[in-house]
Design a protein around this motif. Structure first.
Motif, PDB file in Angstrom:
ATOM      1  N   PHE A   1     -22.588-108.491  79.982  1.00 38.02           N
ATOM      2  CA  PHE A   1     -21.819-109.218  78.969  1.00 38.02           C
ATOM      3  C   PHE A   1     -21.168-108.235  77.991  1.00 38.02           C
ATOM      4  N   VAL A   2     -21.935-107.271  77.522  1.00 40.98           N
ATOM      5  CA  VAL A   2     -21.423-106.275  76.580  1.00 40.98           C
ATOM      6  C   VAL A   2     -20.356-105.410  77.251  1.00 40.98           C
ATOM      7  N   ARG A   3     -20.611-105.002  78.495  1.00 42.95           N
ATOM      8  CA  ARG A   3     -19.652-104.152  79.206  1.00 42.95           C
ATOM      9  C   ARG A   3     -18.340-104.877  79.482  1.00 42.95           C
ATOM     10  N   ILE A   4     -18.413-106.136  79.887  1.00 43.50           N
ATOM     11  CA  ILE A   4     -17.200-106.898  80.170  1.00 43.50           C
ATOM     12  C   ILE A   4     -16.387-107.102  78.894  1.00 43.50           C
ATOM     13  N   ALA A   5     -17.066-107.321  77.780  1.00 45.08           N
ATOM     14  CA  ALA A   5     -16.366-107.491  76.507  1.00 45.08           C
ATOM     15  C   ALA A   5     -15.575-106.230  76.150  1.00 45.08           C
ATOM     16  N   GLU A   6     -16.165-105.068  76.377  1.00 48.71           N
ATOM     17  CA  GLU A   6     -15.474-103.804  76.113  1.00 48.71           C
ATOM     18  C   GLU A   6     -14.323-103.622  77.102  1.00 48.71           C
ATOM     19  N   ALA A   7     -14.538-104.028  78.347  1.00 44.73           N
ATOM     20  CA  ALA A   7     -13.487-103.898  79.357  1.00 44.73           C
ATOM     21  C   ALA A   7     -12.259-104.736  78.995  1.00 44.73           C
ATOM     22  N   GLU A   8     -12.480-105.910  78.390  1.00 42.57           N
ATOM     23  CA  GLU A   8     -11.360-106.744  77.965  1.00 42.57           C
ATOM     24  C   GLU A   8     -10.437-105.994  77.010  1.00 42.57           C
ATOM     25  N   LYS A   9     -11.030-105.279  76.073  1.00 41.66           N
ATOM     26  CA  LYS A   9     -10.227-104.507  75.117  1.00 41.66           C
ATOM     27  C   LYS A   9      -9.361-103.473  75.849  1.00 41.66           C
ATOM     28  N   LEU A  10      -9.990-102.757  76.788  1.00 45.82           N
ATOM     29  CA  LEU A  10      -9.270-101.708  77.494  1.00 45.82           C
ATOM     30  C   LEU A  10      -8.167-102.276  78.386  1.00 45.82           C
ATOM     31  N   LEU A  11      -8.414-103.429  78.977  1.00 50.91           N
ATOM     32  CA  LEU A  11      -7.385-104.068  79.803  1.00 50.91           C
ATOM     33  C   LEU A  11      -6.178-104.460  78.957  1.00 50.91           C
ATOM     34  N   MET A  12      -6.449-104.877  77.724  1.00 44.52           N
ATOM     35  CA  MET A  12      -5.378-105.335  76.852  1.00 44.52           C
ATOM     36  C   MET A  12      -4.639-104.191  76.166  1.00 44.52           C
ATOM     37  N   PHE A  13      -5.369-103.185  75.739  1.00 46.24           N
ATOM     38  CA  PHE A  13      -4.791-102.199  74.832  1.00 46.24           C
ATOM     39  C   PHE A  13      -4.717-100.790  75.409  1.00 46.24           C
ATOM     40  N   SER A  14      -4.874-100.667  76.719  1.00 42.13           N
ATOM     41  CA  SER A  14      -4.701 -99.359  77.339  1.00 42.13           C
ATOM     42  C   SER A  14      -3.979 -99.532  78.676  1.00 42.13           C
ATOM     43  N   THR A  15      -3.522 -98.411  79.201  1.00 41.99           N
ATOM     44  CA  THR A  15      -2.859 -98.429  80.508  1.00 41.99           C
ATOM     45  C   THR A  15      -3.758 -97.828  81.588  1.00 41.99           C
ATOM     46  N   LYS A  16      -5.025 -97.693  81.278  1.00 41.26           N
ATOM     47  CA  LYS A  16      -5.961 -97.110  82.232  1.00 41.26           C
ATOM     48  C   LYS A  16      -6.091 -97.988  83.468  1.00 41.26           C
ATOM     49  N   SER A  17      -6.399 -97.362  84.591  1.00 40.46           N
ATOM     50  CA  SER A  17      -6.558 -98.105  85.840  1.00 40.46           C
ATOM     51  C   SER A  17      -7.826 -98.932  85.797  1.00 40.46           C
ATOM     52  N   ILE A  18      -7.905 -99.930  86.677  1.00 40.64           N
ATOM     53  CA  ILE A  18      -9.086-100.784  86.758  1.00 40.64           C
ATOM     54  C   ILE A  18     -10.320 -99.946  87.081  1.00 40.64           C
ATOM     55  N   THR A  19     -10.161 -98.992  87.985  1.00 38.59           N
ATOM     56  CA  THR A  19     -11.290 -98.137  88.354  1.00 38.59           C
ATOM     57  C   THR A  19     -11.768 -97.309  87.175  1.00 38.59           C
ATOM     58  N   ASP A  20     -10.830 -96.733  86.427  1.00 38.64           N
ATOM     59  CA  ASP A  20     -11.204 -95.926  85.267  1.00 38.64           C
ATOM     60  C   ASP A  20     -11.918 -96.772  84.208  1.00 38.64           C
ATOM     61  N   ILE A  21     -11.419 -97.981  84.007  1.00 42.30           N
ATOM     62  CA  ILE A  21     -12.053 -98.880  83.023  1.00 42.30           C
ATOM     63  C   ILE A  21     -13.460 -99.244  83.470  1.00 42.30           C
ATOM     64  N   ALA A  22     -13.609 -99.544  84.746  1.00 42.63           N
ATOM     65  CA  ALA A  22     -14.931 -99.905  85.277  1.00 42.63           C
ATOM     66  C   ALA A  22     -15.938 -98.797  85.020  1.00 42.63           C
ATOM     67  N   LEU A  23     -15.543 -97.573  85.317  1.00 40.25           N
ATOM     68  CA  LEU A  23     -16.446 -96.435  85.121  1.00 40.25           C
ATOM     69  C   LEU A  23     -16.690 -96.162  83.644  1.00 40.25           C
TER      70      LEU A  23
END
Length: 291
Positions: free
Chosen positions: A237-259
């Motif tokens: 839950f905590v990790r997915i919440a942080e991932a949402e921010k990165l998906l919205m406010f960064s151009t990082k790849s899905i793989t990079d965000i996951a890691l």
């Protein structure tokens, strides 16, 4: 569509020497909608005019003028204004900050409410038995805050105690049964803080058990009772919440965000993200961008 992300809201207490936050706000002056956040403080919000929605625990609750909503400590929630003329009164307080550990009775009733209540939230609407009593207390707090007369801080603190007594008497809050439960809550709080500060790293159940001094079976049982989630569910839950921010406010790849947020593989990240958000990260990012 509003961007939703998890944020641990820092509550600033405006009353000197009193760990209680009183907010009187109008949507005409400050936008009252909020993204998903949580805080250790208990919150009571009265809709004095207009209408708002509250999203918690995968449910949406509508509160209209005259309604009061109770939100327990550490419950993630977001809000949305449904009437541009909405006005609200908010009372937020951390029970543990109010308590004086030298007095057993105070500590008994004001220890950390880490979801001790069976209710994560409750809406008191027109016709609810507690609405009149809660409204009367909140109005007294508002009056003291507005007028700022001599000793108003003590009056507000006293009225907050009345709120607690009311919530206990009517089983909205449930007191810990004994001193052993106080220690359990403190240790679970330690585990939660560790997760939120280290979620990007590998966190093992064994590590947390060693930290708090519990065996795995006992830790899992107490953790689930305190958070209404398993250890893995809470960590994800905590990790997915942080991932949402990165998906919205960064151009990082899905793989990079996951890691970056702590997942061992993009496939596990995609599966978990879909479980929590109802779509995969790529679609989520695209939809948010188009919105």
């Amino acid at each position: 569509m509003e961007v939703i992300f998890l944020d641990n809201e820092l509550i600033e207490m405006p009353i000197p020497d009193v760990p209680i936050n009183v907010k009187i706000a109008s949507n005409k002056k400050i936008h009252l909608s909020s993204t998903t956040h949580f805080h250790k403080e208990i919150e009571l919000l009265s809709v004095t005019h207009g209408k708002m929605s509250f999203s918690m625990d995968n449910k949406t609750i509508i509160a209209s003028q005259g309604d009061i909503i109770f939100i327990n400590s550490l419950v993630p929630h977001s809000t949305d204004v449904l009437d541009e003329n909405t006005d609200i009164l908010i009372i937020q307080f951390d029970p543990k900050s109010l308590c004086n550990h030298q007095f057993l009775l105070e500590y008994k009733y004001l220890s950390d409410f880490l979801n001790q209540s069976p209710k994560l939230y409750e809406l008191f609407f027109q016709g609810s038995p507690l609405l009149a009593e809660l409204s009367a207390i909140l109005n007294k707090i508002k009056s003291e805050f507005d007028q700022g007369n001599s000793a108003f801080q003590l009056y507000i603190k006293a009225y907050v105690y009345m709120l607690l007594a009311c919530l206990y008497r009517h089983k909205v809050l449930i007191e810990p049964k004994n001193s052993t439960e106080y220690n359990l809550l403190d240790k679970i709080s330690l585990a939660l803080n560790y997760i939120e500060n280290n979620f990007k790293e590998e966190i093992s159940l064994e590590k947390l058990c060693e930290m708090v001094g519990f065996n795995i079976y006992y830790f899992c049982r107490i953790f689930k009772r305190a958070t209404n989630r398993t250890f893995v569910e809470y960590l994800n839950f905590v990790r997915i919440a942080e991932a949402e921010k990165l998906l919205m406010f960064s151009t990082k790849s899905i793989t990079d965000i996951a890691l970056e947020v702590g997942f061992s593989s993009s496939s596990y990240f995609n599966k978990t993200f879909n479980k929590y958000k109802g779509c995969n990260p790529t679609i989520y990012r695209k939809y948010q961008f188009l919105s």
